[in-house]
Design a protein around this motif. Structure first.
Motif, PDB file in Angstrom:
ATOM      1  N   LEU A   1     -33.163  81.446 -45.242  1.00  0.00           N
ATOM      2  CA  LEU A   1     -31.808  81.026 -45.729  1.00  0.00           C
ATOM      3  C   LEU A   1     -31.040  81.977 -46.423  1.00  0.00           C
ATOM      4  N   ASP A   2     -29.794  82.304 -46.420  1.00  0.00           N
ATOM      5  CA  ASP A   2     -29.191  83.267 -46.955  1.00  0.00           C
ATOM      6  C   ASP A   2     -28.478  82.379 -48.182  1.00  0.00           C
ATOM      7  N   PRO A   3     -29.062  82.407 -49.390  1.00  0.00           N
ATOM      8  CA  PRO A   3     -28.472  81.788 -50.709  1.00  0.00           C
ATOM      9  C   PRO A   3     -27.325  82.200 -50.986  1.00  0.00           C
ATOM     10  N   THR A   4     -26.816  83.328 -50.666  1.00  0.00           N
ATOM     11  CA  THR A   4     -25.323  84.118 -50.948  1.00  0.00           C
ATOM     12  C   THR A   4     -24.198  83.742 -50.246  1.00  0.00           C
ATOM     13  N   SER A   5     -24.468  83.480 -48.999  1.00  0.00           N
ATOM     14  CA  SER A   5     -23.575  83.242 -47.962  1.00  0.00           C
ATOM     15  C   SER A   5     -22.517  82.238 -48.376  1.00  0.00           C
ATOM     16  N   ASN A   6     -21.283  82.219 -47.938  1.00  0.00           N
ATOM     17  CA  ASN A   6     -20.060  81.442 -48.557  1.00  0.00           C
ATOM     18  C   ASN A   6     -20.238  80.032 -47.631  1.00  0.00           C
ATOM     19  N   ARG A   7     -21.084  80.210 -46.644  1.00  0.00           N
ATOM     20  CA  ARG A   7     -21.048  79.121 -45.634  1.00  0.00           C
ATOM     21  C   ARG A   7     -22.566  78.706 -45.670  1.00  0.00           C
ATOM     22  N   PHE A   8     -22.747  77.346 -45.837  1.00  0.00           N
ATOM     23  CA  PHE A   8     -24.214  76.779 -45.598  1.00  0.00           C
ATOM     24  C   PHE A   8     -24.093  75.453 -45.460  1.00  0.00           C
ATOM     25  N   THR A   9     -25.340  74.698 -44.846  1.00  0.00           N
ATOM     26  CA  THR A   9     -25.447  73.341 -44.306  1.00  0.00           C
ATOM     27  C   THR A   9     -26.114  72.646 -45.041  1.00  0.00           C
TER      28      THR A   9
ATOM     29  N   PHE B   1     -20.504  73.393 -45.643  1.00  0.00           N
ATOM     30  CA  PHE B   1     -19.753  73.585 -46.693  1.00  0.00           C
ATOM     31  C   PHE B   1     -19.142  75.393 -46.516  1.00  0.00           C
ATOM     32  N   ASP B   2     -17.926  75.378 -46.516  1.00  0.00           N
ATOM     33  CA  ASP B   2     -17.444  76.549 -46.230  1.00  0.00           C
ATOM     34  C   ASP B   2     -16.544  76.948 -47.529  1.00  0.00           C
ATOM     35  N   LEU B   3     -17.064  77.615 -48.442  1.00  0.00           N
ATOM     36  CA  LEU B   3     -16.434  78.047 -49.818  1.00  0.00           C
ATOM     37  C   LEU B   3     -15.280  79.214 -49.816  1.00  0.00           C
ATOM     38  N   ASP B   4     -15.157  79.835 -48.404  1.00  0.00           N
ATOM     39  CA  ASP B   4     -13.901  80.476 -48.339  1.00  0.00           C
ATOM     40  C   ASP B   4     -13.010  79.632 -47.779  1.00  0.00           C
ATOM     41  N   ARG B   5     -12.851  78.830 -46.925  1.00  0.00           N
ATOM     42  CA  ARG B   5     -11.652  77.958 -46.467  1.00  0.00           C
ATOM     43  C   ARG B   5     -11.668  76.603 -47.430  1.00  0.00           C
ATOM     44  N   ASN B   6     -12.611  76.431 -48.460  1.00  0.00           N
ATOM     45  CA  ASN B   6     -12.483  75.268 -49.260  1.00  0.00           C
ATOM     46  C   ASN B   6     -12.432  73.746 -48.502  1.00  0.00           C
ATOM     47  N   VAL B   7     -13.593  73.912 -47.637  1.00  0.00           N
ATOM     48  CA  VAL B   7     -13.559  72.733 -46.852  1.00  0.00           C
ATOM     49  C   VAL B   7     -15.233  72.370 -46.738  1.00  0.00           C
TER      50      VAL B   7
ATOM     51  N   LYS C   1     -20.826  62.670 -31.705  1.00  0.00           N
ATOM     52  CA  LYS C   1     -19.702  61.688 -31.969  1.00  0.00           C
ATOM     53  C   LYS C   1     -18.586  62.370 -32.541  1.00  0.00           C
ATOM     54  N   THR C   2     -17.409  62.080 -31.815  1.00  0.00           N
ATOM     55  CA  THR C   2     -16.259  62.871 -32.127  1.00  0.00           C
ATOM     56  C   THR C   2     -15.108  61.931 -32.850  1.00  0.00           C
ATOM     57  N   GLU C   3     -15.215  60.554 -32.944  1.00  0.00           N
ATOM     58  CA  GLU C   3     -14.440  59.947 -33.326  1.00  0.00           C
ATOM     59  C   GLU C   3     -14.146  60.530 -35.198  1.00  0.00           C
ATOM     60  N   ALA C   4     -12.953  59.801 -35.609  1.00  0.00           N
ATOM     61  CA  ALA C   4     -12.492  60.640 -36.851  1.00  0.00           C
ATOM     62  C   ALA C   4     -13.419  60.101 -37.871  1.00  0.00           C
ATOM     63  N   GLN C   5     -14.345  59.155 -37.706  1.00  0.00           N
ATOM     64  CA  GLN C   5     -15.161  58.892 -38.827  1.00  0.00           C
ATOM     65  C   GLN C   5     -16.731  59.648 -38.726  1.00  0.00           C
ATOM     66  N   SER C   6     -16.790  60.208 -37.771  1.00  0.00           N
ATOM     67  CA  SER C   6     -17.975  61.275 -37.535  1.00  0.00           C
ATOM     68  C   SER C   6     -17.660  62.718 -37.270  1.00  0.00           C
ATOM     69  N   ARG C   7     -16.492  63.086 -37.118  1.00  0.00           N
ATOM     70  CA  ARG C   7     -16.306  64.380 -37.097  1.00  0.00           C
ATOM     71  C   ARG C   7     -14.790  64.629 -38.035  1.00  0.00           C
ATOM     72  N   PHE C   8     -15.093  65.319 -39.147  1.00  0.00           N
ATOM     73  CA  PHE C   8     -13.963  65.194 -40.009  1.00  0.00           C
ATOM     74  C   PHE C   8     -13.999  66.482 -40.978  1.00  0.00           C
ATOM     75  N   GLN C   9     -13.259  66.561 -41.614  1.00  0.00           N
ATOM     76  CA  GLN C   9     -13.306  67.729 -42.686  1.00  0.00           C
ATOM     77  C   GLN C   9     -13.078  67.067 -44.466  1.00  0.00           C
ATOM     78  N   ILE C  10     -13.767  67.673 -45.240  1.00  0.00           N
ATOM     79  CA  ILE C  10     -13.667  67.113 -46.615  1.00  0.00           C
ATOM     80  C   ILE C  10     -13.119  68.319 -47.371  1.00  0.00           C
ATOM     81  N   PRO C  11     -11.770  68.200 -47.949  1.00  0.00           N
ATOM     82  CA  PRO C  11     -11.217  69.326 -48.705  1.00  0.00           C
ATOM     83  C   PRO C  11     -11.831  69.341 -49.923  1.00  0.00           C
ATOM     84  N   VAL C  12     -12.307  70.649 -50.426  1.00  0.00           N
ATOM     85  CA  VAL C  12     -12.955  70.740 -51.962  1.00  0.00           C
ATOM     86  C   VAL C  12     -12.623  72.243 -52.405  1.00  0.00           C
ATOM     87  N   ASP C  13     -11.768  72.229 -53.341  1.00  0.00           N
ATOM     88  CA  ASP C  13     -11.439  73.396 -54.153  1.00  0.00           C
ATOM     89  C   ASP C  13     -12.914  73.885 -54.806  1.00  0.00           C
ATOM     90  N   PHE C  14     -13.560  74.643 -54.106  1.00  0.00           N
ATOM     91  CA  PHE C  14     -14.980  75.020 -54.690  1.00  0.00           C
ATOM     92  C   PHE C  14     -14.883  75.919 -55.864  1.00  0.00           C
TER      93      PHE C  14
END
Length: 819
Positions: free
Chosen positions: A36-44, A286-292, A320-333
């Protein structure tokens, strides 16, 4: 008949398969831990919804779950999976045999040292009790002792039905609270204690029941959900996500906590679908660069099947690609981190640190209120004063100092410009007549840079508003081509907020332009126009743009008139001023690397690459540092050449070119330089005007003859290994090698002896070894053709494995009937 020519024309090759088996539970399932890269701005964070139908007494099938866990282990590095969060209802009835099967599946994660949490659902325990219940088969398997070896585990409640986990990802800590199906007052107090001790740590709360949803996916709190929300989540500002299962259909909602901030609540339960949910998992990237947070839902089990083997229902469960299974959560990290753990604003960068060699002008907003004069801090006397367009009123009549500023900007202030294009109103700042900057032609290169922030809805109403420019036009410079009424020098924005640098160089009578992309509104952006004395590049936020001119452009035609900050002109008329905020501005009479821009001033680079020159059949890079690595890109053809790493000696590193590379590279090719392992600069190759000469292959007919001896050749790349078998777990292991085939025959056949069973002394595996050849027959000659050779071995959870090495000798033969 088929002739297997054992001498020269055909070969038999003996291959030993060596498969190490580690019977010890702690070493089974793989010999290394995925990184795991703990410094990467993208993690899951991977989420495991209800799996109860797959662990249902003598019914169900654990394969979809083990496939999901094996996928997580295999993809941990590529997806940067930091944590796995279960949502409860692991089993159907919480019976000992069901829990044991689930326990074996979760050991896949244990062996790979992937941290996880498993809260109890109502089907895992006596659903009429809360977290004070006594020990159960579930708590024996998934209680506190389960997490003793976990790097993330920080504690649990008395009976082990609530647990807390903290992991590092994205350069900071994150907390997961895994809460029981029903919380007692003591459980709530325990959870509050964990939150109190981690007030600066963003938190994910997981529990089995929190939400229910309608058919449209609009979720709302259940009775238990209200208890958890009112007594825990809403009172703690660090809780960002609430995840739960139990109910279907899936859904989500967003609620405001007591601090006015969003908390995102998601419901994920697919057990009512085919095959008990088919082992579906959900990933929160989690994408800390894109804030999503990018959320996806899919079945690794189905993904692992051959498409032709999937039945009609499996095809629907792939993802599953319907709106409740594939979506984005906006977060200003950044805002989240600042509100949880406030940091003081950094001090301004000292002016002397910004006065790099060659600085001609440096304007830094300071003070408060309207600007009457903005000093040139370079000391060169290019001070700015306001100039107001006729008819301007109110805010249009001034440029004012504002506290808003970029986090990356050296100063903590900016300048506010207010414009009205339709009425030609607004105020800009200008140099005095006779200012030293007015006559500069920049024949050795330049760097113009500024921080800007565009208002919402920009820029249709203010199309072509100027950031920086010089009064005068191409016509004033004696130019007649293109549109000579265009500004002499202009850094401006189109109606689509696309950045443009438009100038009349001294070396050509044409207008040269460089373009950026459409810039975002309500966001601070750093822009820079750079010329190395020949080629011009535009940068946005330190990133090189793709629409830079390939034509050489030396210097800037100067009208000798004043410079404008917050405006440009057309036909010598200022039609509008800038509308928005401008921060620090600097002009330098040479090219600066992106690592030397003002947005990097708080973390200055101690190394710098300055030139890349073609010297005979080498590229010579001038730089500071110990080692340089370069890649060269020829934009005319798209060719990219990685020339490796070289040691810097006497401030220079030399990289050899092949004849093909030399021919393919021309003057102006991009040279991407990394110094001491870090990206440093993109330079233009100095090749004294050498043009690109792509190689051309022309077929030529000739009358030469030659004979070909009969040849069959078969080689294998090496002995493959399955790695370590994991006792007590059902898994199909795979290994791979490559056969290289050369044949001059009219036909050829590749075969392998009966694989049989892998053996360890007197002990053999119950399941047969399988060998899959990527190709087995040829109807024409071939040379050095790579053929994949795959090996598969199924090991079931009931197979008894003996400590030691299992192996099998196989014979591969290449034969022909037509030599």
């Amino acid at each position: 008949m088929t002739r297997f020519l054992r001498a020269g024309m055909a070969m038999g090759l003996v291959l030993a398969l060596l498969v190490a088996v580690a019977v010890r539970a702690q070493t089974g399932g793989g010999s290394s831990t995925p990184a795991l890269d703990p410094t990467s701005n993208r993690f899951t964070v991977a989420v495991i919804p209800d799996t109860q139908y797959l662990f249902d007494d003598d019914r169900g099938d654990s394969e979809p779950v083990t496939a999901a866990f094996n996928w997580i282990v295999k993809q941990r590095t590529s997806e940067n999976i930091a944590f796995v969060a279960g949502l409860g209802d692991v089993t159907q009835d919480g019976l000992q045999n069901q829990v044991e099967r689930a326990d074996q599946a979760y050991r896949i994660l244990d062996r790979a040292k992937v941290p996880y949490s498993v809260p109890a659902g109502n089907h895992d325990i006596n659903s009429g009790t809360n977290d004070t219940r006594p020990e159960s088969p579930f708590s024996k398997a998934f209680g506190l002792s389960r997490y003793a070896g976990s790097s993330a585990f920080i504690g649990g409640s008395t009976n082990g039905y609530n647990t807390a986990h903290r992991f590092t990802a994205g350069g900071r800590q994150w907390l997961v609270l895994a809460l029981d199906w029903r919380l007692s007052a003591a459980g709530i107090a325990w959870a509050q204690g964990i939150l109190d001790a981690n007030k600066t740590v963003p938190t994910i709360v997981t529990t089995h029941e929190l939400l229910s949803s309608n058919a449209e996916g609009n979720a709302s709190l259940t009775g238990n959900g209200n208890t958890v929300w009112n007594n825990l989540i809403r009172k703690n500002d660090q809780v960002v996500l609430g995840l739960a299962g139990h109910n279907w259909p899936v859904g989500r909602t967003t609620l405001k906590n007591d601090f006015g901030h969003d908390v995102f609540l998601n419901l994920a339960d697919y057990q009512d679908m085919y095959y008990g949910g088919a082992g579906i998992i959900r990933t929160y990237a989690f994408d800390l660069d894109r804030n999503v947070i990018d959320v996806e839902t899919f079945s690794p089990w189905v993904m692992g099947q051959k498409e032709a083997d999937r039945n009609v229902h499996e095809r629907q469960m792939l993802e599953k690609t319907e709106a409740q299974s594939r979506f984005q959560i906006p977060v200003d990290f950044k805002a989240l981190a600042q509100r949880l753990d406030p940091k003081p604003a950094p001090a301004d960068v000292a002016t002397e640190a910004l006065k790099v060699p060659g600085t001609l002008a440096l304007w830094r907003p300071a003070g408060t209120g309207p600007v009457t004069k903005l000093d040139d801090l370079s000391g060169n006397g290019n001070d700015l004063t306001p100039a107001t367009l006729t008819g301007s009123t109110g805010e249009q009549t001034t440029v004012t100092v504002d506290d808003d500023h970029s986090e990356d900007q050296p100063s903590a202030k900016s300048l506010k410009f207010t414009a009205n294009k339709s009425q030609r109103r607004g105020t800009y700042l200008r140099t005095a007549d006779g200012a030293p900057l007015n006559t500069k032609e920049f024949k050795h290169g330049y760097t113009f840079e500024a921080f800007v922030k565009l208002p919402a809805g920009c820029c249709n109403a203010n199309a072509w508003m100027g950031i920086l420019g010089q009064q005068g036009t191409g016509r004033d410079l004696g130019r007649t081509k293109d549109d000579p009424d265009e500004s002499a020098i202009a850094l401006a924005l189109s109606g689509g907020a696309e950045l443009q640098w438009a100038v009349w160089p001294t070396s050509t009578d044409r207008l040269i332009t460089a373009w950026g992309h459409g810039m975002a509104s309500n966001r601070w952006t750093h822009v820079a126009a750079v010329n190395d004395g020949r080629y011009t590049d535009l940068y946005i936020d330190g990133a090189l743009m793709g629409r830079n001119p390939l034509s050489p452009a030396v210097g800037l035609g100067s009208t000798g008139k004043y410079w404008m900050l917050g405006a440009t002109d057309y036909a010598n008329v200022v039609e509008q001023t800038f509308n928005g905020l401008i921060g620090d501005v600097r002009i330098v009479d040479r090219a600066l690397a992106a690592t030397k821009f003002m947005n990097a001033a708080r973390t200055p680079s101690t190394t710098e690459a300055t030139t890349a020159t073609l010297v005979h059949n080498t590229i010579e890079v001038a730089a500071t540092g110990a080692k340089a690595a370069i890649q060269v890109v020829e934009p005319h053809t798209g060719d990219r050449f990685d020339l490796g790493t070289a040691t810097l000696t006497g401030g220079k590193a030399t990289f050899a070119l092949t004849a093909l590379q030399y021919a393919a590279l021309g003057d102006g090719a991009r040279v991407e330089v990394a110094l001491d392992g870090k990206p440093n600069a993109t330079l233009h190759l100095r090749a004294e005007g050498k043009a690109v000469r792509p190689t051309i292959q022309t077929p030529v007919e000739g009358g030469a003859t030659a004979s070909v001896p009969a040849t069959l050749s078969l080689t294998l790349a090496g002995a493959p290994t399955f790695g370590a078998f994991a006792p007590g777990a059902t898994k199909e292991y795979t290994a791979q090698t490559t056969a290289t085939v050369t044949s001059t025959a009219g036909d050829a056949t590749l075969t392998v002896s009966d694989p049989g069973h892998l053996a360890n002394g007197a002990f053999t595996l119950p399941e047969p070894l399988r060998v899959e050849l990527g190709k087995t027959a040829w109807t024409a000659p071939t040379a050095n053709e790579a053929v994949s050779v795959g090996f598969k071995q199924l090991v079931k959870d009931t197979d008894a494995l003996r400590t030691g090495t299992y192996s099998k000798v196989l014979t591969f033969s290449l034969g022909t009937t037509n030599p």
